[in-house]
Design an enzyme around this catalytic site. Sequence first.
Site, PDB file in Angstrom:
ATOM      1  N   SER A 130     -19.460 -32.016   8.107  1.00 15.37           N
ATOM      2  CA  SER A 130     -20.672 -31.323   7.706  1.00 15.37           C
ATOM      3  C   SER A 130     -21.874 -32.202   7.990  1.00 15.37           C
ATOM      4  CB  SER A 130     -20.568 -30.910   6.245  1.00 15.37           C
ATOM      5  OG  SER A 130     -21.557 -29.965   5.964  1.00 15.37           O
ATOM      6  N   ASP A 150     -18.989 -20.878  11.351  1.00 12.06           N
ATOM      7  CA  ASP A 150     -19.079 -21.880  10.291  1.00 12.06           C
ATOM      8  C   ASP A 150     -19.842 -21.318   9.093  1.00 12.06           C
ATOM      9  OD1 ASP A 150     -18.933 -24.995   9.715  1.00 12.06           O
ATOM     10  OD2 ASP A 150     -20.886 -24.270   9.070  1.00 12.06           O
ATOM     11  N   HIS A 167     -15.369 -23.942   6.782  1.00 15.73           N
ATOM     12  CA  HIS A 167     -16.294 -25.074   6.866  1.00 15.73           C
ATOM     13  C   HIS A 167     -15.510 -26.350   6.584  1.00 15.73           C
ATOM     14  CE1 HIS A 167     -20.057 -27.193   6.947  1.00 15.73           C
ATOM     15  NE2 HIS A 167     -19.897 -27.660   5.733  1.00 15.73           N
TER      16      HIS A 167
END
Length: 414
Positions: A150, A258, A307
């Site tokens: 991330s 995502d 994610h």
Amino acid sequence: GERRPRGRPPPAAAPGRPSGAAGPAAGAGRGGGAADPPLSPSPGGWYCFNRENCHTRYDTMRRLMSSSEWPATRVGTGILSSQPEENPHWWNANMVFIPYCSSDVWSGASSKSEKNEYAFMGALIIQEVIKELVGKGLSTAKVLLLAGSSAGGTGVLLNVDRVAEQLEEMGYQGIQVRGLADSGWFLDNKQYRRTDCIDTITCAPTEAIRRGIRYWNGVVPERCKLQFKEGEEWNCFFGYKIYPTLRCPVFVVQWLFDEAQLTVDNVHLTGQPVQEGQWLYIQNLGRELRNTLKDVTASFAPACLSHEIITRNHWTDIQVKGTSLPRALHCWDRSLHESNRNGKAPLKGCPIHLIDSCPWPHCNPSCPTIRDQFTGQEMNVIQFLMHMGFDVQKMAQQQGLEPSKLLGMLSSGN
């Protein structure tokens, strides 16, 4: 699923193994580990970009801004696991975990002052960790893998070349520095619905980063900076713009759909059937993302709505074109090792450019299980698509197929 710094000496049977590694991870994310390489990652959680939303973050997510509430130990999962079943290639690497508390996508270089009550030192934290690790065995490593998820994935793109330069300047030219960016390859695309920049979630990514760089005194790599006008450094936070300027090899892992990207684009999947405009937007996002990865040598991009992956314990289950992520990373490792020796073409039967070509979320049968947000029930692909308001008749017509044939293909994931 995170781990504090720790080191294990290289196994005696494998004298070629490296012996040290570090890596950021941030944003809504964590980071990862390695066995021919060493490596390190970290927890996640976006960023804050002004006094107000940093105050809110400090009050509601203290662990992302201070170490005072961190656990004394963590158990490594996924690429940070020391179990061969969960981490087949790098379970015995030396791993260092760098938690994320700088709220600046690992880019900041500003200390606390009378003007600014918060310090943003993401870029400096990485430099200091590397300095410290050199005295703990990193100096004899062959490979350093900087990994992150991330915002940590974006942090890898922003810092990997600087880490390589730092080690060279310290006299360690022999250490190969590589990057692994998981779920940090964002698009500066047009939002589905434009919203004013009020907080981290509503603010369009370009505007949030533009404000953040000023607030954090953010630094971007020199080679990327030179591609853009002064004041346009925000461009370097977007993978497809910074990647061509990087010198170190980087492996990019990115879900085609995502969840963090959809969030900043204001597509909120709330359990209501998705409107046609949203559905077309989601499919187009997958196409755009696939396009930005076509020249990325080493990549793994499954057509799933998710994610982060590298620190998930199910990270070995996801496949693209029959190859799992740990296998693709192993192939990448081998290809870099071989090319160092003789510049050969990619290894036969060991692919490293893996991008799903099917057009909608979860058309890949190995995607992580989807659960209904309200009931918690697991859904299969067909249930999920119908839940999303997917019109099988219409989609079959668009694809020039009989509806029954389309459903058959969906259930087998072709």
